[in-house]
Design an enzyme around this catalytic site. Structure first.
Site, mmCIF file in Angstrom:
data_model
loop_
_atom_site.group_PDB
_atom_site.id
_atom_site.type_symbol
_atom_site.label_atom_id
_atom_site.label_comp_id
_atom_site.label_asym_id
_atom_site.label_seq_id
_atom_site.Cartn_x
_atom_site.Cartn_y
_atom_site.Cartn_z
ATOM 1 N NE ARG A 155 55.911 -82.421 -23.956
ATOM 2 C CZ ARG A 155 55.086 -81.390 -24.109
ATOM 3 N NH1 ARG A 155 53.875 -81.577 -24.583
ATOM 4 N NH2 ARG A 155 55.464 -80.179 -23.772
ATOM 5 N NE ARG A 187 49.859 -73.990 -6.660
ATOM 6 C CZ ARG A 187 50.869 -74.269 -7.476
ATOM 7 N NH1 ARG A 187 51.742 -73.343 -7.827
ATOM 8 N NH2 ARG A 187 51.015 -75.488 -7.955
ATOM 9 C CD GLU A 246 54.371 -76.602 -4.758
ATOM 10 O OE1 GLU A 246 54.882 -76.242 -3.688
ATOM 11 O OE2 GLU A 246 55.021 -76.786 -5.787
HETATM 12 MG MG LIG Z 1 51.243 -79.488 -9.489
#
Ligand SMILES: [Mg+2]
Ligand SMILES: Nc1ncnc2c1ncn2[C@@H]1O[C@H](COP(=O)(O)OP(=O)(O)O)[C@@H](O)[C@H]1O
Length: 295
Positions: free
Chosen positions: A209, A252, A269
């Site tokens: 998706r 992150r 991240e």
């Molecule tokens: Mg992720």
């Protein structure tokens, strides 16, 4: 230093927070950053990375935030990043961190990651698992990512990504994500700031998706010592690999819990992470202080 610079130029400090035109309204961190800048007498603006009218050299700091279209235009985005002075995180960090192949280096440095097979081809061993996740190494917001219960689907999805010239990752589906979710550990100016729980995103049987809202279901969470340890180790490994001595302005570390109860890295991240500032208890102020300290 900051005082000296301000006096020398006889002007206020200015910061650009960088987004993408369609993401400005979707990023709940931006208004909190503007408020925190205002409280410090800093001029802060929201800018769009591909706006040719922006003079990037005019800012004391350019801080990448919600550039969430980078993965469909990565070359262009990285060329832009290379051209911007005083960019945080730096171009080197963005180039390294926007392709999840960096996880191989992180794993080699001894940090536990989710067991990952790369570019799986039909018939390859998939390990002793009942469900898998297949994803491309360059993506965000779980695009082109799916959860599968049959090896045939895994092989087909991986082959499709590889045929499109991408690198595919195949991992066991980590079942704790269904109840416990994922833990995002936020570090601002090199210090742990806050953690949040992010609910499960991939559902059984939904296939690939493209329209998931990857920001849904966010709650504050108190991290365990083990989570703090793994996330600190992951950031130390990233700094060693990149040869940096200074901590990153923002980072992150996303963790999940393996079957044996230990935290493992799902991703690091360092490019354009949501910082979950509304759930941070003062995170915007901590980030502004860290930016000011770097000017
Ligand atoms: Mg992720
Ligand atoms: N091995 C896995 N087990 C369980 N859930 C996963 C796994 N890999 C990815 N996911 C789910 O898919 C989401 C997106 O995957 P992620 O690796 O974080 O890539 P990105 O956020 O860059 O799209 C995760 O937030 C998580 O909900």
């Amino acid at each position: 230093m900051q005082g000296e610079r301000r006096q020398w130029h006889d002007e206020t400090v200015s910061i650009a927070f960088v987004s993408t035109s369609w993401a400005i309204e979707l990023d709940p961190d931006l208004p909190l950053l503007l408020d925190a800048a205002g409280r410090r007498g800093i001029d802060a603006e929201i800018t769009v990375w591909d706006d040719p009218a922006v003079d990037w050299s005019a800012y004391d700091a350019v801080v990448v935030r919600s550039c969430w279209d980078y993965f469909t235009r990565r070359e262009e985005f990285l060329a832009w990043a290379a051209s911007v002075p005083r960019l945080h995180n730096s171009h080197e960090v963005l180039a390294w961190n926007t392709d999840k192949v960096y996880l191989r280096q992180i794993e080699a440095a001894g940090v536990p990651i989710i067991e990952t097979r790369w570019d799986v081809a039909p018939g390859d061993d998939l390990g002793d698992h009942t469900e898998w996740v297949v994803k491309p190494t360059i993506s965000a917001g779980s695009r082109d990512t799916a959860r599968w219960g049959s090896p045939d689907d895994v092989y087909a999805h991986s082959a499709e990504l590889v045929a499109a010239g991408r690198t595919s990752m195949t991992q066991p589906y980590i079942s704790s994500v269904d109840d416990e979710g994922e833990t995002a550990m936020l570090f601002l100016g090199g210090e742990f700031s806050h953690a949040i729980r992010k609910g499960q995103l991939l559902h059984r049987g939904e296939g690939v998706r493209q329209d998931r809202d990857s920001r849904e279901s966010i709650d504050p969470r108190t991290p365990s010592d083990a989570q703090l340890e793994v996330s600190t180790a992951a950031l130390a490994a990233a700094r060693d690999i990149l040869g940096f001595t200074e901590p990153l302005l923002y980072a992150r570390v996303d963790l999940v819990t393996a079957d044996d109860g230990a935290p493992v890295l799902i991703e690091l991240e360092l490019a354009e992470p949501s910082l979950f500032l509304p759930q941070s208890g003062g995170g915007a102020d901590r980030l502004l202080d860290a930016i000011a300290a770097r000017i």
